[in-house]
Design a protein around this motif. Structure first.
Motif, short mmCIF file in Angstrom:
data_model
loop_
_atom_site.label_atom_id
_atom_site.label_comp_id
_atom_site.label_asym_id
_atom_site.label_seq_id
_atom_site.Cartn_x
_atom_site.Cartn_y
_atom_site.Cartn_z
N SER A 170 -54.55 23.59 23.34
CA SER A 170 -54.13 24.84 23.95
C SER A 170 -54.30 26.02 23.00
CB SER A 170 -52.66 24.73 24.37
OG SER A 170 -52.19 25.96 24.86
N SER A 187 -53.44 19.71 19.38
CA SER A 187 -53.29 20.61 20.52
C SER A 187 -54.65 21.14 20.96
CB SER A 187 -52.39 21.78 20.14
OG SER A 187 -52.36 22.73 21.19
N LYS A 209 -42.95 16.35 27.66
CA LYS A 209 -43.73 17.58 27.82
C LYS A 209 -42.83 18.77 27.50
CE LYS A 209 -46.77 20.18 30.77
NZ LYS A 209 -47.41 20.34 32.06
N LYS A 212 -42.85 26.41 26.88
CA LYS A 212 -43.67 25.46 27.64
C LYS A 212 -44.99 25.26 26.89
CE LYS A 212 -45.48 24.80 32.28
NZ LYS A 212 -45.56 25.34 33.62
N HIS A 213 -45.44 24.00 26.84
CA HIS A 213 -46.70 23.71 26.15
C HIS A 213 -47.28 22.40 26.67
CE1 HIS A 213 -49.57 23.29 22.82
NE2 HIS A 213 -49.39 24.60 22.67
N SER A 214 -48.57 22.25 26.54
CA SER A 214 -49.24 21.05 27.05
C SER A 214 -49.29 19.90 26.04
CB SER A 214 -50.66 21.40 27.50
OG SER A 214 -51.40 21.93 26.40
N GLN A 215 -48.91 20.16 24.79
CA GLN A 215 -48.97 19.13 23.75
C GLN A 215 -47.70 18.27 23.80
OE1 GLN A 215 -48.50 20.40 19.67
NE2 GLN A 215 -50.15 19.05 19.00
N HIS A 216 -47.83 17.06 24.27
CA HIS A 216 -46.69 16.16 24.46
C HIS A 216 -46.25 15.50 23.15
CE1 HIS A 216 -47.25 15.42 29.02
NE2 HIS A 216 -47.74 16.58 28.70
#
Length: 175
Positions: A155, A153, A133, A118-122
């Motif tokens: 994050s 990114s 996502k 899981k990561h916030s960088q689309h």
């Protein structure tokens, strides 16, 4: 100077874009990527991936990757009419804070990405207004001429994934 023709206009063209989720052994692939980006044949910071990357062919012969790939190919073949094709390349990558993937296209028939965490960088596809996502097992399969990439990114977490390209078989090639 003589200009015989000068044409600038948009054209509509068919494309495909498939997003889904598949069970995946993320630990196996992440461990594999962590080791491979330290090898001499890595592509770290040399490509559109402005982060760490394995060699282009790193996962092409990997048994676990090919088991997943078979399922993805079945999905494409079930839904999209394409000429005969085969796997061209398959690589892993990891992106840290402030790293990105430049927006680009691929010189192939179709491409895919599989996320390992899981990561916030689309992953963004501006031409078709789509954004993916990342999460464990999420995949995207798409026409290679679609421009795509990721902004830097923000994050602290590392994003891990595998990307690949399929190429059209020439008349003389076997699968």
């Amino acid at each position: 100077m003589i200009i015989n023709k000068h044409i600038e206009r948009k054209i509509l063209t068919d494309y495909f874009f498939i997003e889904g989720k598949i069970p995946i052994n993320s630990n196996y692939f992440i461990h594999n990527i962590k080791e491979a980006v330290r090898k001499d044949d890595n592509e770290n910071y040399k490509t559109h991936v402005k982060g760490q990357m394995t060699s282009w062919l790193h996962f092409r012969e990997d048994k676990e990757f090919n088991e997943i790939l078979k399922k993805l190919i079945d999905e494409v073949d079930k839904n999209v009419s394409l000429p005969r094709y085969k796997l061209m390349d398959a690589w892993g990558y990891c992106l840290k804070k402030n790293e990105k993937t430049n927006f680009h296209i691929h010189d192939s028939l179709w491409s895919g990405a599989i996320y390992l965490n899981k990561h916030s960088q689309h992953l963004e596809f501006p031409q078709i207004n789509q954004s993916v996502k990342p999460e464990k097992g999420k995949f995207v399969l798409f026409s290679s001429f679609l421009q795509h990439g990721c902004k830097a990114s923000k994050s602290e977490n590392i994003k891990y994934g595998i990307s690949f390209n399929m190429k059209t078989l020439s008349v003389s090639e076997d699968v």
